[in-house]
Design a protein around this motif. Structure first.
Motif, PDB file in Angstrom:
ATOM      1  N   PHE A 129       0.831  -1.211   0.000  1.00  0.00           N
ATOM      2  CA  PHE A 129       0.000   0.000   0.000  1.00  0.00           C
ATOM      3  C   PHE A 129       0.870   1.268   0.000  1.00  0.00           C
ATOM      4  N   ASP A 130       1.965   1.221   0.736  1.00  0.00           N
ATOM      5  CA  ASP A 130       2.879   2.374   0.741  1.00  0.00           C
ATOM      6  C   ASP A 130       3.450   2.627  -0.651  1.00  0.00           C
ATOM      7  N   ARG A 131       3.831   1.535  -1.328  1.00  0.00           N
ATOM      8  CA  ARG A 131       4.383   1.678  -2.687  1.00  0.00           C
ATOM      9  C   ARG A 131       3.311   2.185  -3.655  1.00  0.00           C
ATOM     10  N   ALA A 132       2.072   1.689  -3.480  1.00  0.00           N
ATOM     11  CA  ALA A 132       0.981   2.143  -4.352  1.00  0.00           C
ATOM     12  C   ALA A 132       0.706   3.633  -4.142  1.00  0.00           C
ATOM     13  N   GLU A 133       0.790   4.066  -2.903  1.00  0.00           N
ATOM     14  CA  GLU A 133       0.559   5.484  -2.614  1.00  0.00           C
ATOM     15  C   GLU A 133       1.594   6.367  -3.310  1.00  0.00           C
ATOM     16  N   LYS A 134       2.842   5.929  -3.293  1.00  0.00           N
ATOM     17  CA  LYS A 134       3.905   6.686  -3.969  1.00  0.00           C
ATOM     18  C   LYS A 134       3.691   6.683  -5.477  1.00  0.00           C
ATOM     19  N   ALA A 135       3.219   5.528  -5.993  1.00  0.00           N
ATOM     20  CA  ALA A 135       2.974   5.426  -7.440  1.00  0.00           C
ATOM     21  C   ALA A 135       1.899   6.412  -7.874  1.00  0.00           C
ATOM     22  N   PHE A 136       0.862   6.587  -7.045  1.00  0.00           N
ATOM     23  CA  PHE A 136      -0.188   7.540  -7.386  1.00  0.00           C
ATOM     24  C   PHE A 136       0.364   8.964  -7.477  1.00  0.00           C
ATOM     25  N   GLU A 137       1.391   9.234  -6.692  1.00  0.00           N
ATOM     26  CA  GLU A 137       1.965  10.579  -6.685  1.00  0.00           C
ATOM     27  C   GLU A 137       2.838  10.850  -7.903  1.00  0.00           C
ATOM     28  N   THR A 138       3.413   9.796  -8.459  1.00  0.00           N
ATOM     29  CA  THR A 138       4.396   9.999  -9.540  1.00  0.00           C
ATOM     30  C   THR A 138       3.920   9.504 -10.896  1.00  0.00           C
ATOM     31  N   SER A 139       2.953   8.610 -10.944  1.00  0.00           N
ATOM     32  CA  SER A 139       2.524   8.004 -12.211  1.00  0.00           C
ATOM     33  C   SER A 139       1.217   8.635 -12.689  1.00  0.00           C
ATOM     34  N   SER A 140       1.109   8.701 -14.017  1.00  0.00           N
ATOM     35  CA  SER A 140      -0.131   9.213 -14.624  1.00  0.00           C
ATOM     36  C   SER A 140      -0.869   8.123 -15.386  1.00  0.00           C
ATOM     37  N   ASP A 141      -0.333   6.874 -15.309  1.00  0.00           N
ATOM     38  CA  ASP A 141      -0.955   5.745 -16.004  1.00  0.00           C
ATOM     39  C   ASP A 141      -2.063   5.179 -15.125  1.00  0.00           C
ATOM     40  N   ALA A 142      -3.292   5.551 -15.462  1.00  0.00           N
ATOM     41  CA  ALA A 142      -4.433   5.153 -14.634  1.00  0.00           C
ATOM     42  C   ALA A 142      -4.617   3.643 -14.612  1.00  0.00           C
ATOM     43  N   LYS A 143      -4.423   2.999 -15.790  1.00  0.00           N
ATOM     44  CA  LYS A 143      -4.624   1.543 -15.860  1.00  0.00           C
ATOM     45  C   LYS A 143      -3.599   0.814 -14.984  1.00  0.00           C
ATOM     46  N   ALA A 144      -2.344   1.267 -15.043  1.00  0.00           N
ATOM     47  CA  ALA A 144      -1.301   0.630 -14.243  1.00  0.00           C
ATOM     48  C   ALA A 144      -1.583   0.798 -12.751  1.00  0.00           C
ATOM     49  N   LEU A 145      -2.077   1.962 -12.391  1.00  0.00           N
ATOM     50  CA  LEU A 145      -2.414   2.210 -10.982  1.00  0.00           C
ATOM     51  C   LEU A 145      -3.576   1.330 -10.540  1.00  0.00           C
ATOM     52  N   THR A 146      -4.566   1.202 -11.427  1.00  0.00           N
ATOM     53  CA  THR A 146      -5.729   0.357 -11.099  1.00  0.00           C
ATOM     54  C   THR A 146      -5.311  -1.099 -10.940  1.00  0.00           C
ATOM     55  N   ASP A 147      -4.477  -1.590 -11.840  1.00  0.00           N
ATOM     56  CA  ASP A 147      -4.000  -2.976 -11.745  1.00  0.00           C
ATOM     57  C   ASP A 147      -3.186  -3.186 -10.469  1.00  0.00           C
ATOM     58  N   GLY A 148      -2.419  -2.155 -10.104  1.00  0.00           N
ATOM     59  CA  GLY A 148      -1.615  -2.270  -8.887  1.00  0.00           C
ATOM     60  C   GLY A 148      -2.483  -2.371  -7.644  1.00  0.00           C
ATOM     61  N   VAL A 149      -3.538  -1.584  -7.614  1.00  0.00           N
ATOM     62  CA  VAL A 149      -4.465  -1.635  -6.467  1.00  0.00           C
ATOM     63  C   VAL A 149      -5.163  -2.996  -6.403  1.00  0.00           C
ATOM     64  N   LYS A 150      -5.541  -3.495  -7.576  1.00  0.00           N
ATOM     65  CA  LYS A 150      -6.189  -4.820  -7.596  1.00  0.00           C
ATOM     66  C   LYS A 150      -5.248  -5.910  -7.071  1.00  0.00           C
ATOM     67  N   LEU A 151      -3.974  -5.802  -7.437  1.00  0.00           N
ATOM     68  CA  LEU A 151      -3.003  -6.792  -6.959  1.00  0.00           C
ATOM     69  C   LEU A 151      -2.844  -6.741  -5.429  1.00  0.00           C
ATOM     70  N   VAL A 152      -2.792  -5.522  -4.899  1.00  0.00           N
ATOM     71  CA  VAL A 152      -2.673  -5.367  -3.444  1.00  0.00           C
ATOM     72  C   VAL A 152      -3.917  -5.909  -2.744  1.00  0.00           C
ATOM     73  N   SER A 153      -5.089  -5.609  -3.316  1.00  0.00           N
ATOM     74  CA  SER A 153      -6.346  -6.103  -2.737  1.00  0.00           C
ATOM     75  C   SER A 153      -6.385  -7.633  -2.744  1.00  0.00           C
ATOM     76  N   HIS A 154      -5.945  -8.210  -3.878  1.00  0.00           N
ATOM     77  CA  HIS A 154      -5.925  -9.667  -3.978  1.00  0.00           C
ATOM     78  C   HIS A 154      -4.961 -10.279  -2.944  1.00  0.00           C
ATOM     79  N   LYS A 155      -3.813  -9.623  -2.779  1.00  0.00           N
ATOM     80  CA  LYS A 155      -2.827 -10.117  -1.819  1.00  0.00           C
ATOM     81  C   LYS A 155      -3.377 -10.061  -0.398  1.00  0.00           C
ATOM     82  N   LEU A 156      -4.097  -8.991  -0.091  1.00  0.00           N
ATOM     83  CA  LEU A 156      -4.692  -8.847   1.246  1.00  0.00           C
ATOM     84  C   LEU A 156      -5.733  -9.932   1.505  1.00  0.00           C
ATOM     85  N   LYS A 157      -6.616 -10.136   0.532  1.00  0.00           N
ATOM     86  CA  LYS A 157      -7.648 -11.155   0.694  1.00  0.00           C
ATOM     87  C   LYS A 157      -7.043 -12.556   0.811  1.00  0.00           C
ATOM     88  N   SER A 158      -5.999 -12.818   0.021  1.00  0.00           N
ATOM     89  CA  SER A 158      -5.338 -14.121   0.070  1.00  0.00           C
ATOM     90  C   SER A 158      -4.684 -14.356   1.441  1.00  0.00           C
TER      91      SER A 158
END
Length: 207
Positions: free
Chosen positions: A115-144
């Motif tokens: 989540f910390d890495r995703a937060e930094k990515a939101f600050e520096t990246s403008s690729d919405a799809k990449a950010l969305t995929d990253g959040v989905k991966l973190v969510s999946h990891k949490l649920k797993s």
């Protein structure tokens, strides 16, 4: 003269015999009056038997006292062991309460890092799809991670209403007859920890 002498002698002999007979009778009478050896032996035997019985009773009493002491010692040892067991289990339970969530929290730390890495990515990246995929991966990891610890969401849509698993928030007209009395929408997921419901699903019921 000779005949007279003879008669005198015979009379004297008879008197002597009579006196001896009387003496013998007196001796027998005296002997019968004095306790004999047989009576004395019986008395001794009775005394010995009584002494033996008293000794046996004393031995039995001593045996009972010894057994009572042994049982008391066993009881004290068992009581002491039980008290030690209670103290040990109470201590272990307190330690368990203090560290019960430690394992779960440790397993969640990597997800927190993501989540910390995703937060930094939101600050520096403008690729919405990449950010969305990253959040989905973190969510999946949490649920797993939570699933590995026994926590899982359960399905509700289309299921018969069950008060042991569902909390009805609102009732609304069912879109079809077969959905009457069933869950037609889910407002908040319900979760089970192993086989126990720890949060009821908040649902909408068709009527």
């Amino acid at each position: 003269m000779q005949n007279k002498d003879s008669n005198v002698k015979d009379t004297g002999a008879e008197n002597e015999n009579s006196q001896e007979s009387v003496n013998e009778q007196n001796e027998k009478s005296t002997i019968n009056e004095i306790p004999g050896e047989e009576q004395t032996d019986k008395s001794i035997e009775n005394t010995e038997e009584q002494a033996n019985e008293e000794s046996s009773e004393l031995d039995e009493l001593e045996k009972m006292v010894a057994e009572n002491k042994e049982l008391k010692d066993k009881y004290l040892r068992l009581y002491s062991d039980f008290e030690n067991y209670k103290r040990r289990t109470n201590k272990e339970r307190l330690e368990l309460f203090k560290t019960a969530g430690e394992d779960v929290l440790k397993s969640l730390l990597p997800v927190l890092d993501d989540f910390d890495r995703a937060e930094k990515a939101f600050e520096t990246s403008s690729d919405a799809k990449a950010l969305t995929d990253g959040v989905k991966l973190v969510s999946h990891k949490l649920k797993s991670t939570l699933s590995q610890k026994g926590l899982n969401a359960y399905e509700t849509i289309g299921k018969e209403f069950d008060a042991d698993m569902h909390e009805a928030i609102v009732k609304t007209a069912a879109p079809s007859k077969d959905l009457k009395g069933k869950v037609i929408d889910e407002i908040e997921k319900g979760y089970m920890l192993n086989d126990k419901v720890i949060r009821f699903a908040k649902v909408v019921i068709g009527e």
